[in-house]
Design a protein around this motif. Structure first.
Motif, PDB file in Angstrom:
ATOM      1  N   LYS A 167      42.831  52.340  32.603  1.00 27.78           N
ATOM      2  CA  LYS A 167      41.774  51.709  32.807  1.00 27.78           C
ATOM      3  C   LYS A 167      41.802  50.347  33.301  1.00 27.78           C
ATOM      4  O   LYS A 167      41.255  49.997  33.459  1.00 27.78           O
ATOM      5  CB  LYS A 167      42.320  51.634  30.952  1.00 27.78           C
ATOM      6  N   LYS A 168      43.158  49.589  32.923  1.00 29.72           N
ATOM      7  CA  LYS A 168      43.590  48.395  33.320  1.00 29.72           C
ATOM      8  C   LYS A 168      43.123  48.860  35.305  1.00 29.72           C
ATOM      9  O   LYS A 168      42.605  47.902  35.420  1.00 29.72           O
ATOM     10  CB  LYS A 168      45.325  48.331  33.804  1.00 29.72           C
ATOM     11  N   THR A 171      39.692  48.637  36.140  1.00 30.31           N
ATOM     12  CA  THR A 171      39.047  47.201  35.538  1.00 30.31           C
ATOM     13  C   THR A 171      39.455  46.753  36.767  1.00 30.31           C
ATOM     14  O   THR A 171      38.691  45.693  37.625  1.00 30.31           O
ATOM     15  CB  THR A 171      39.593  47.308  34.502  1.00 30.31           C
ATOM     16  N   ARG A 175      36.381  44.580  38.908  1.00 33.90           N
ATOM     17  CA  ARG A 175      36.718  43.282  39.129  1.00 33.90           C
ATOM     18  C   ARG A 175      36.678  42.654  40.648  1.00 33.90           C
ATOM     19  O   ARG A 175      36.188  41.271  40.657  1.00 33.90           O
ATOM     20  CB  ARG A 175      37.663  42.605  37.987  1.00 33.90           C
TER      21      ARG A 175
END
Length: 221
Positions: A167-168, A171, A175
């Motif tokens: 998930k990180k 993300t 970004r």
């Protein structure tokens, strides 16, 4: 020889081969149910009225069961689920089972255990060593079950951490794309970006601005 020394009689042939006298064989009673909150000392006091008692073991209830009962508003006192009582004479053990099994405990009227019922059985050819082996086996089973549960928890925790890392990473990629001015939705859905749409619009305008003679000469060749 001095007077302080004592002469030991020599063993005779008869005394050397004479077998030792065997005492009475013990008998063990199994309690499939222990009256609520009855402790070993109380059990010994009751059973010793019928004959000489050897060893007593009452199996404590599971600590988790006790905690859940206390959380739900029940008593936090220690309970025992089953028990074993050793009488020094198996004849007495048999007689106790015959007299008490299925009957109320009795005693003083109004006492805590008066209306509770005995549930017991005589165990023929049962020795206390058998109980020791059983307890050791049960303890090994509990340890194995605990190890299995801990392994399962570790696997679930590892899987959860892997999902968090993924998930990180996702993300972070989104970004970075947004910082570069690229639409995340366009990147994921395959639609043209803003720069691509602007370039297509400019090309269309240039085609419209070309003179008709030039276009006709191109297509006639």
């Amino acid at each position: 020889m001095s007077s302080d020394e004592e002469t030991q009689p020599e063993p005779t042939a008869t005394s050397a081969v004479e077998p030792e006298k065997k005492g009475p064989k013990p008998g063990v009673i199994y309690l499939s149910r222990v009256p609520p909150y009855m402790k070993p000392n109380k059990m010994r006091n009751i059973m010793s009225q019928f004959g000489d008692i050897g060893r007593i073991f009452l199996q404590p209830e599971d600590t988790d069961v006790r905690k859940r009962r206390k959380i739900t508003g029940g008593s936090g006192k220690k309970k025992f689920t089953e028990g074993w009582i050793e009488f020094k004479r198996k004849k007495i053990a048999r007689a106790v089972v015959a007299a008490l099994n299925g009957n109320i405990i009795g005693g003083k009227k109004g006492s805590y255990y008066h209306d509770d019922i005995w549930s017991m059985k005589y165990l023929p050819r049962f020795k206390w060593a058998h109980l020791t082996e059983k307890l050791a086996y049960d303890a090994a089973v509990r340890r194995k079950r605990l190890q299995t549960e801990l392994s399962q928890v570790k696997r679930e925790t590892s899987f959860f951490l892997e999902q968090v890392d993924k998930k990180k990473q996702i993300t972070s990629i989104k970004r970075k794309r947004e910082e570069k001015g690229q639409s995340v939705e366009a990147a994921t859905s395959g639609e043209p970006s803003a720069k691509q749409r602007q370039l297509a619009s400019t090309t269309a305008k240039k085609e419209k601005s070309l003179p008709g003679s030039i276009l006709s000469s191109v297509f006639t060749q």
